[in-house]
Design a protein around this motif. Structure first.
Motif, PDB file in Angstrom:
ATOM      1  N   THR A  44      31.076   7.870  90.548  1.00 19.14           N
ATOM      2  CA  THR A  44      32.041   6.857  90.104  1.00 19.14           C
ATOM      3  C   THR A  44      32.193   6.834  88.587  1.00 19.14           C
ATOM      4  O   THR A  44      32.399   5.774  88.001  1.00 19.14           O
ATOM      5  N   LEU A  63      23.979   6.714  89.252  1.00 20.98           N
ATOM      6  CA  LEU A  63      24.553   5.824  90.260  1.00 20.98           C
ATOM      7  C   LEU A  63      23.434   5.042  90.922  1.00 20.98           C
ATOM      8  O   LEU A  63      22.602   5.598  91.639  1.00 20.98           O
ATOM      9  N   GLY A  81      26.132   0.119  91.350  1.00 18.40           N
ATOM     10  CA  GLY A  81      27.178   0.915  90.730  1.00 18.40           C
ATOM     11  C   GLY A  81      26.629   1.794  89.626  1.00 18.40           C
ATOM     12  O   GLY A  81      25.449   2.147  89.602  1.00 18.40           O
TER      13      GLY A  81
END
Length: 756
Positions: free
Chosen positions: A575, A743, A747
């Motif tokens: 992400t 990660l 998050g």
């Protein structure tokens, strides 16, 4: 202050009452904790400043001139030299493995023979407590010698060394990890720890030993002994050295398990970022030479010259096709065992993580580390003796038993104590017994008790100040509960060969702890000598990794993170695409002009608050526009040799620097404090054009983090310059800038890591 009848003293006692015992104790504990945390803080800041390796070659003018001068024959000689070095690495690694194996067998044989004679003597007349004391004293003495050498002489030799070698192959230079002193302490320490009866193995440290051998042989000199053999000088740079260390690690795996292909895959899986076909061939060659050398010398030692039947330190024995045949309906059972191995591995890793945190805080002094190692050795002997003493699992002696130190104890004549075959033996022999002893050799209670006790002993042992590995303890724990699984299986479904399930359990437990998949599958297949179980072992290892990763990381990754090493995994966090180079880079950047004042260079290099190792070189006519990159190590060599413009123009013209001058200073470049620069020399100028890398890798500041990560990781970079649309330097990305993002459960998280 003691109160009296005097008014002044009495009033002072009322204002300053005598502190109670509880308050004194509270302040004492508080002061102690503050001291401990201060010590830890300064220790971490002193130790955990890791440097990156320069895997990217600097294509400066010196490099290009040397390449132009080299003939076709010169290039061929370099290629032949690489093969010769790999052959020497394999030969020396196999020889070291042979010496370790023989020394451990001799020491352990003497110890177990003495203890066995003593136990048999006192079983008849009473007084077995003397046997227990003898066993504990012998264990503690051997472990004490090994722990003293590690704790006081070379602490980096503690453990298996695999996390450190993983970091080295990943591009991180761990201090003292590939020195000769480390190798000597590692070999001596592992002999003492394994012979001392700890729940450890000698296979893991072989990987570290092979890497140290490779780092030394490939340089053609020993900086520790200050001996230069004037050979292999071309390979004195990080690019070449790291490739040879990959070969050394693979040779160590091959010598430990008799698995040359597994060794190659280990180097590939566990850290090598740059790979090509010729490197693969050379590493495979080193691995084959290693296992052949070990085979050859062990055959001579066993009075069977030419009988190459001992390919590695651990010999699982032959699994014949008929005895290890499996059916399709057993595959789900294997997957269940993989899940069990993942759960137990996660528990092992979590417990060891908490224990390591405790050691960092409270067991940081060498004397305490030696005392803890001796305590573990004594407890291990006590637990082993107690388990054997209270066990009533007596089995008849038969021709199929492979134990060398059978104990009768309270069993009838013609019988032996089954619990002793697991505890009263070297771990390698115990694993082989669990794999190949016939059905009925162990009671379920024996295996269950052994699994529980050995699990906690191995967890406590890993992380001590001794040279030891976790491979064999993991295999032994898994083999015990795997055989128990196979014994209990007929009560609910069908009859199964316990040895077969012992093998699957061993793979599941090892995979659940270390989380290796590809290389470990091949290592297990090669060690068993039968490819039949390739698919089940692969499924088991994959399941163990998936289940274990859900709870906690692998054991080696945990210890790497505890040392704050900026380790780069294969991919950037999933992400992280929204992050750009502008947000992760370090800024502002200290740059040098192409023609720079010597005093400015000395001041910047001497500034301890900005301990940078790479400096962009910019064009003075276009402020900030990059034209190259120069390293701290190169600048130090230039200062050492007084390569100043004014000196070059005067009558005192010195000889022209060559790449050999930089290679001679590698890898221990002198500190800037040791280089004297006079006041007149500070006013001189230094021309960096000839020595800088004129084509460094750069990225625009809008580049996403995954793209930066992929470029940095795949090319093995140390510095990546960030530029704007006018090619002006705006920042610099180093390893720590990328490694701090990971990660987590909440998050994308940012960590604080050591400077690189």
């Amino acid at each position: 202050m003691v109160c009296s009848d005097d008014k002044n003293v009495s009033s002072m006692c009322q204002r300053f009452p005598v502190p109670s015992f509880q308050m004194k104790l509270f302040f004492f504990v508080l002061c102690y904790k503050i001291c401990v945390y201060i010590y830890i803080f300064f220790s971490i800041n002193k130790v955990c400043v890791f440097q990156s390796l320069d895997y990217d070659s600097s294509e400066n003018q010196l490099f290009l001139e040397e390449e132009r001068r080299m003939s076709y024959l010169g290039f061929r000689c370099l290629e032949i030299s690489r093969w010769v070095i790999c052959g020497l690495i394999g030969f020396l690694t196999g020889l070291i493995a042979c010496c370790i194996d023989i020394a451990v067998e001799k020491l352990a044989g003497v110890k177990y023979f003495v203890v066995k004679q003593n136990i048999e003597k006192f079983t008849e007349v009473g007084g077995l407590s003397i046997s227990l004391i003898l066993w504990a004293v012998l264990n503690s003495s051997l472990v004490m010698v090994g722990a003293i050498t590690v704790a006081f002489i070379e602490p980096i030799a503690a453990g298996s060394g695999i996390p450190q070698i993983k970091c080295y192959l990943n591009g991180v230079k761990i201090p003292r990890v590939v020195r000769l002193k480390t190798l000597v302490v590692k070999v001596f320490g592992v002999i003492c720890s394994v012979a001392g009866g700890l729940a450890v193995g000698k296979e893991g440290p072989m990987i570290h030993s092979g890497a140290v051998v490779a780092a030394g042989v490939s340089q053609g000199r020993s900086t520790s002994l200050k001996k230069d053999f004037k050979i292999f000088e071309y390979f004195r740079r990080d690019t070449e050295k790291r490739d040879f260390v990959s070969a050394g690690a693979a040779a160590g795996v091959s010598a430990a398990f008799g698995a040359p292909v597994g060794g190659v895959l280990f180097s590939l899986e566990e850290g090598a970022s740059f790979w090509n076909q010729m490197l693969t061939w050379r590493i495979f060659f080193a691995s084959m030479i290693s296992t052949f050398t070990l085979n050859f010398f062990l055959s001579i030692y066993n009075n069977k010259p030419g009988d190459l039947s001992s390919p590695g330190l651990i010999n699982f024995g032959r699994f014949e096709s008929d005895s290890v045949a499996y059916n399709f309906y057993e595959i789900p059972l294997f997957i269940v065992m993989g899940a069990i191995g993942g759960l137990l591995g996660a528990l092992f890793n979590k417990l060891n993580y908490w224990l390591t945190i405790f050691r960092i805080r409270y067991v940081h002094r060498p004397c305490l580390q030696v005392m803890e190692a001796m305590l573990v050795a004594a407890v291990t002997a006590t637990v082993s003796f107690s388990m054997i003493y209270f066990s009533n699992d007596c089995q008849p002696l038969g021709p199929d038993q492979s134990e060398d130190y059978q104990l009768q104890l309270f069993c009838a004549d013609g019988e032996y104590n089954s619990m002793a075959t697991t505890f009263f033996n070297t771990p390698e022999r115990s694993v082989r017994s669990l794999f190949h002893n016939p059905p009925g050799s162990y009671n379920p209670g024996t295996l269950g008790m052994f699994t529980v006790t050995y699990f906690f002993l191995a967890c406590w042992t890993y992380g001590l100040a001794v040279s030891a590995g976790v491979f064999i303890p993991s295999l032994l724990i898994g083999a015990a509960w795997g055989r128990l699984f196979g014994i209990l299986l007929p009560t609910v479904t069908i009859w199964a060969d316990p040895g077969k399930y012992a093998l699957i359990g061993a793979a599941a437990q090892l995979g659940g702890i270390v989380r290796m998949t590809l290389s470990l599958t091949v290592i297990m297949v090669e060690a068993t000598g039968n490819v039949t179980y390739g698919l089940p072992i692969m499924l088991v290892l994959m399941t163990a990794k998936i289940v274990g990763d859900y709870f906690v990381e692998g054991l080696y990754d945990i210890h790497i993170k505890l040392q704050s090493v900026p380790f780069l995994h294969w991919e950037a966090p999933a992400t992280s695409h929204w992050l750009t180079a502008r947000e992760v880079m370090g800024a502002p950047v200290i740059c040098f002009n192409r023609l720079e004042k010597v005093g400015t260079i000395v001041d910047i290099l001497s500034n301890t608050s900005t301990n940078h190792n790479g400096f962009p070189v910019v064009v003075p006519v276009a402020p900030g526009k990059i034209c190259g990159l120069i390293l701290r190590s190169q600048l130090i060599v230039l200062l050492k040799h007084k390569v100043f413009v004014e000196l070059a123009r005067s009558r005192l013209t010195q000889r022209k620097l060559q790449l050999k001058d930089f290679r001679d200073a590698y890898p221990r470049f002198p500190p800037i404090q040791s280089i004297h620069v006079s006041q007149d020399e500070r006013d001189c100028m230094m021309d960096l054009s000839e020595f800088m890398n004129p084509t460094p890798y750069t990225v625009p500041q809008e580049t996403s983090l995954p793209r930066v990560f992929k470029l940095f990781r795949a090319l093995g970079l140390r510095h990546l310059v960030v530029v704007d649309h006018d090619n002006r330097v705006v920042g610099l990305v180093t390893r720590k800038d990328l490694a701090r993002y990971h990660l987590g459960k909440h998050g994308l998280e940012e960590l604080q890591l050591a400077q690189t």
